[in-house]
Design a protein around this motif. Structure first.
Motif, PDB file in Angstrom:
ATOM      1  N   VAL A 241     -14.735  57.940 -83.827  1.00 44.65           N
ATOM      2  CA  VAL A 241     -15.258  56.890 -84.696  1.00 44.65           C
ATOM      3  C   VAL A 241     -14.611  57.029 -86.069  1.00 44.65           C
ATOM      4  N   GLY A 242     -13.989  55.971 -86.536  1.00 38.47           N
ATOM      5  CA  GLY A 242     -13.340  56.001 -87.839  1.00 38.47           C
ATOM      6  C   GLY A 242     -14.328  55.897 -88.983  1.00 38.47           C
ATOM      7  N   THR A 243     -13.834  56.198 -90.166  1.00 39.10           N
ATOM      8  CA  THR A 243     -14.659  56.168 -91.365  1.00 39.10           C
ATOM      9  C   THR A 243     -13.854  55.596 -92.524  1.00 39.10           C
ATOM     10  N   SER A 244     -14.565  55.098 -93.524  1.00 41.43           N
ATOM     11  CA  SER A 244     -13.898  54.554 -94.714  1.00 41.43           C
ATOM     12  C   SER A 244     -13.892  55.561 -95.860  1.00 41.43           C
ATOM     13  N   LEU A 245     -14.040  56.862 -95.569  1.00 47.63           N
ATOM     14  CA  LEU A 245     -14.060  57.871 -96.630  1.00 47.63           C
ATOM     15  C   LEU A 245     -12.745  57.930 -97.397  1.00 47.63           C
ATOM     16  N   VAL A 246     -11.650  57.574 -96.743  1.00 44.68           N
ATOM     17  CA  VAL A 246     -10.371  57.520 -97.453  1.00 44.68           C
ATOM     18  C   VAL A 246     -10.362  56.323 -98.398  1.00 44.68           C
ATOM     19  N   GLU A 247     -10.820  55.185 -97.887  1.00 47.92           N
ATOM     20  CA  GLU A 247     -10.801  53.943 -98.685  1.00 47.92           C
ATOM     21  C   GLU A 247     -11.724  54.029 -99.898  1.00 47.92           C
ATOM     22  N   THR A 248     -12.814  54.778 -99.795  1.00 43.25           N
ATOM     23  CA  THR A 248     -13.733  54.908-100.928  1.00 43.25           C
ATOM     24  C   THR A 248     -13.330  56.020-101.883  1.00 43.25           C
ATOM     25  N   GLY A 249     -12.163  56.657-101.629  1.00 49.56           N
ATOM     26  CA  GLY A 249     -11.647  57.650-102.554  1.00 49.56           C
ATOM     27  C   GLY A 249     -12.274  59.021-102.429  1.00 49.56           C
ATOM     28  N   VAL A 250     -12.931  59.318-101.314  1.00 53.10           N
ATOM     29  CA  VAL A 250     -13.624  60.597-101.152  1.00 53.10           C
ATOM     30  C   VAL A 250     -12.731  61.634-100.483  1.00 53.10           C
ATOM     31  N   VAL A 251     -12.078  61.257 -99.384  1.00 49.99           N
ATOM     32  CA  VAL A 251     -11.296  62.203 -98.579  1.00 49.99           C
ATOM     33  C   VAL A 251      -9.811  61.878 -98.711  1.00 49.99           C
ATOM     34  N   THR A 279      -8.142  50.252 -93.884  1.00 52.45           N
ATOM     35  CA  THR A 279      -7.001  49.391 -94.173  1.00 52.45           C
ATOM     36  C   THR A 279      -6.069  49.312 -92.973  1.00 52.45           C
ATOM     37  N   PRO A 280      -5.361  48.201 -92.816  1.00 52.82           N
ATOM     38  CA  PRO A 280      -4.380  48.096 -91.728  1.00 52.82           C
ATOM     39  C   PRO A 280      -3.310  49.175 -91.791  1.00 52.82           C
ATOM     40  N   GLU A 281      -2.918  49.554 -93.008  1.00 56.72           N
ATOM     41  CA  GLU A 281      -1.878  50.575 -93.155  1.00 56.72           C
ATOM     42  C   GLU A 281      -2.344  51.916 -92.590  1.00 56.72           C
ATOM     43  N   LYS A 282      -3.585  52.290 -92.900  1.00 61.79           N
ATOM     44  CA  LYS A 282      -4.084  53.565 -92.389  1.00 61.79           C
ATOM     45  C   LYS A 282      -4.253  53.513 -90.875  1.00 61.79           C
ATOM     46  N   LEU A 283      -4.761  52.408 -90.369  1.00 62.96           N
ATOM     47  CA  LEU A 283      -4.957  52.284 -88.926  1.00 62.96           C
ATOM     48  C   LEU A 283      -3.621  52.311 -88.178  1.00 62.96           C
ATOM     49  N   HIS A 284      -2.574  51.752 -88.786  1.00 66.38           N
ATOM     50  CA  HIS A 284      -1.249  51.822 -88.182  1.00 66.38           C
ATOM     51  C   HIS A 284      -0.799  53.274 -88.078  1.00 66.38           C
ATOM     52  N   ARG A 285      -1.038  54.053 -89.124  1.00 71.17           N
ATOM     53  CA  ARG A 285      -0.673  55.463 -89.093  1.00 71.17           C
ATOM     54  C   ARG A 285      -1.484  56.224 -88.048  1.00 71.17           C
ATOM     55  N   VAL A 286      -2.765  55.901 -87.918  1.00 76.81           N
ATOM     56  CA  VAL A 286      -3.591  56.546 -86.893  1.00 76.81           C
ATOM     57  C   VAL A 286      -2.977  56.320 -85.515  1.00 76.81           C
ATOM     58  N   ALA A 287      -2.596  55.086 -85.229  1.00 79.95           N
ATOM     59  CA  ALA A 287      -2.032  54.767 -83.917  1.00 79.95           C
ATOM     60  C   ALA A 287      -0.698  55.464 -83.694  1.00 79.95           C
ATOM     61  N   VAL A 288       0.185  55.426 -84.698  1.00 74.34           N
ATOM     62  CA  VAL A 288       1.535  55.971 -84.534  1.00 74.34           C
ATOM     63  C   VAL A 288       1.522  57.494 -84.508  1.00 74.34           C
ATOM     64  N   GLU A 289       0.751  58.124 -85.383  1.00 74.11           N
ATOM     65  CA  GLU A 289       0.807  59.570 -85.552  1.00 74.11           C
ATOM     66  C   GLU A 289      -0.082  60.334 -84.586  1.00 74.11           C
TER      67      GLU A 289
END
Length: 385
Positions: A241-251, A279-289
Motif C-alpha cells: 500500500v502506497g503512502t503520500s509521506l514523500v509528497e507531504t515532505g515527511v519521508v 505523484t506520477p513521477e514517483k509512481l513511475h519510479r516505483v514501477a521501473v525500479e
C-alpha cells in the motif's frame, strides 16, 4: 432545524459518512449523542443554551451529502464513484465545484448557506480543512459529527482535548503568512468544533482516540463495507500500500523507494496500490525500479480489498489502513503488516512531531504484524517485531 448535512472532500470521508449513516440507520437515531447539557465553554460564540437531543428518525431519511470537489483527477474520480454508491444507497448527493476558479468560494457559500443554517447536525470529514472551517465560522451548527479522513482524527482529538489550535501533524509549528491571515478563522472554527453551550460533538472513528471532555466517541466497525462487499478471493502473494509521506515532505524519496523495493522482494509482492496523492513521477519510479505493478484504485482501499481479489498479506507504512483494513477484512484470513518508519528515513524539513505521531499510528494498530527496521539499517534488514 431538522436536517443532516455532510461535507466531504475525499473518497474516504464519503465512505465513512456512509458507515455513520449505516450505524445510525438501523432504526432510530440514539438520543444520547452528547450529554443533555454540554459543559461550559467560555470561548464559545452565541448565548448559552442547553443541547437538546435530535428527533428520533432514520439517518438515511434526511441526510444530504455535499461533495466539496477537489481538483486532482484521482480524487475526483474516486469521489464520483463513491457518490454513485451513496446514491445507490438512497442518499441525496450534491456535487459542488468548490474550487472551480474565481468566484467559486462566494458561489459555494451562497448556495450552501441556506442548507447549512437549516441543518440540525453537520457531519465533516476533515476538521483541518480551510473550506470546512470557513463554513463553520459563518454558520455554527448545534450538533457536529467528525468522521475519519485518515489518521488526522487522532491529532484532532488530542488537540481538542488539549485546547490547542488545529494544525495538521505534518506541518511545521511556526505560522506562515497564510496561517497568520487565517488564524481568526481557525480559532473560531475550533470553538465550533468543540462541545459547549448549545453544541454537541461526536467523533465517529475506527482509530484509537480518547474522548475529549464532553465529546462522544462512536466506534466505526466498517459494518456497511462488510455487508455490501465480499468476502474477497485471495491471491497467493502480497500487496503493498502506497503512502503520500514523500509528497507531504515527511519521508525522503530515495529511502522510500529503496524500502518499497526491499519489502516487495521480502514478501513476494507484485502489486502496489497507489495513494491518490502520490505523484506520477514517483509512481513511475516505483514501477521501473521495483518491478511492481502500480494500481490506481477507483475506490477507497477498504472497498477494493473487500471486493477483491486481494493478497493474502497486505503491507503498509503507518497510515489509516493499518487500522481500517483489519476491520474491513475481518474473518477473511488476510494478514495486515505495518512497516514502521525509521528516524533516518525522515527529511530534515519534517515536522518535529512526525516521528512520534507515525510511531503512535503503527503502535496502536490492533491485529497487525509489525515490520521493525533494526537500528542503523534503513533498508537492508526489515524483520517482524
Amino acid at each position: 432545524m431538522t436536517g443532516r448535512l455532510a461535507f466531504v472532500e475525499s473518497p474516504v470521508q464519503l465512505l465513512n459518512v456512509l458507515e455513520w449513516a449505516h450505524a445510525r440507520g438501523r432504526g432510530t437515531t440514539p438520543a444520547a449523542a452528547a450529554p443533555a447539557t454540554a459543559p461550559a465553554d467560555p470561548g464559545a460564540d452565541g448565548a448559552p443554551a442547553p443541547v437538546t437531543a435530535e428527533p428520533e428518525r432514520s439517518a438515511a431519511d434526511d441526510l444530504r451529502i455535499v461533495v466539496l470537489s477537489p481538483t486532482d483527477p484521482m480524487s475526483r474520480g474516486q469521489l464520483r464513484r463513491m457518490a454513485q454508491l451513496a446514491r445507490d444507497e438512497g442518499f441525496a448527493v450534491h456535487w459542488q465545484e468548490a474550487r472551480a476558479g474565481r468566484g467559486a468560494l462566494v458561489r459555494t457559500l451562497r448556495e450552501l448557506g441556506g442548507p447549512l443554517r437549516a441543518a440540525g447536525r453537520v457531519i465533516v470529514g476533515d476538521p483541518f480543512s480551510r473550506y470546512v472551517q470557513l463554513l463553520l465560522t459563518l454558520f455554527g451548527p448545534r450538533h457536529v459529527t467528525v468522521v475519519d479522513d485518515g489518521t488526522a482524527t487522532m491529532e484532532f482529538a488530542a488537540q481538542l482535548a488539549g485546547g490547542e489550535r488545529l494544525v495538521r501533524w505534518h506541518r511545521k509549528g511556526d505560522l506562515g503568512p497564510r496561517e497568520l491571515v487565517l488564524a481568526p478563522v481557525t480559532s473560531l472554527a475550533r470553538r465550533r468544533l468543540a462541545p459547549g453551550p448549545g453544541r454537541s460533538v461526536e467523533i465517529f472513528t475506527s482509530l484509537p482516540v480518547q474522548a475529549p471532555p464532553g465529546t462522544e466517541v462512536t466506534e466505526n466497525t466498517y459494518a456497511w463495507t462488510r455487508e455490501r462487499f465480499g468476502p474477497p478471493a485471495l491471491t497467493g502473494g502480497a500487496d503493498l500500500v502506497g503512502t503520500s509521506l514523500v509528497e507531504t515532505g515527511v519521508v525522503d524519496a530515495e529511502h522510500y523507494l529503496r524500502v518499497v523495493g526491499q519489502l516487495a522482494r521480502t514478501h513476494g509482492a507484485t502489486r502496489y496500490f497507489a495513494h491518490r496523492r502520490e505523484t506520477p513521477e514517483k509512481l513511475h519510479r516505483v514501477a521501473v525500479e521495483t518491478g511492481l505493478q502500480v494500481v490506481r484504485p477507483d475506490l477507497p482501499l477498504e472497498l477494493i480489498a473487500r471486493r477483491g481479489p486481494i493478497g493474502a498479506t497486505i503491507v503498509s507504512f503507518p497510515s489509516t489502513v493499518v487500522h481500517t483494513l483489519p476491520l474491513a477484512l475481518a474473518g477473511t484470513g488476510v494478514k495486515v503488516a505495518v512497516c514502521e518508519i525509521a528516524p533516518e528515513w525522515l527529511r530534515a524539513t519534517a515536522s518535529p512531531r512526525a516521528q512520534g505521531f507515525l510511531a503512535g499510528v503503527a503502535g496502536t494498530a490492533a491485529g497487525v504484524d509489525r515490520l521493525t527496521p533494526r537500528t542503523g539499517s534503513a533498508v537492508d534488514r526489515l524483520e517482524f517485531g
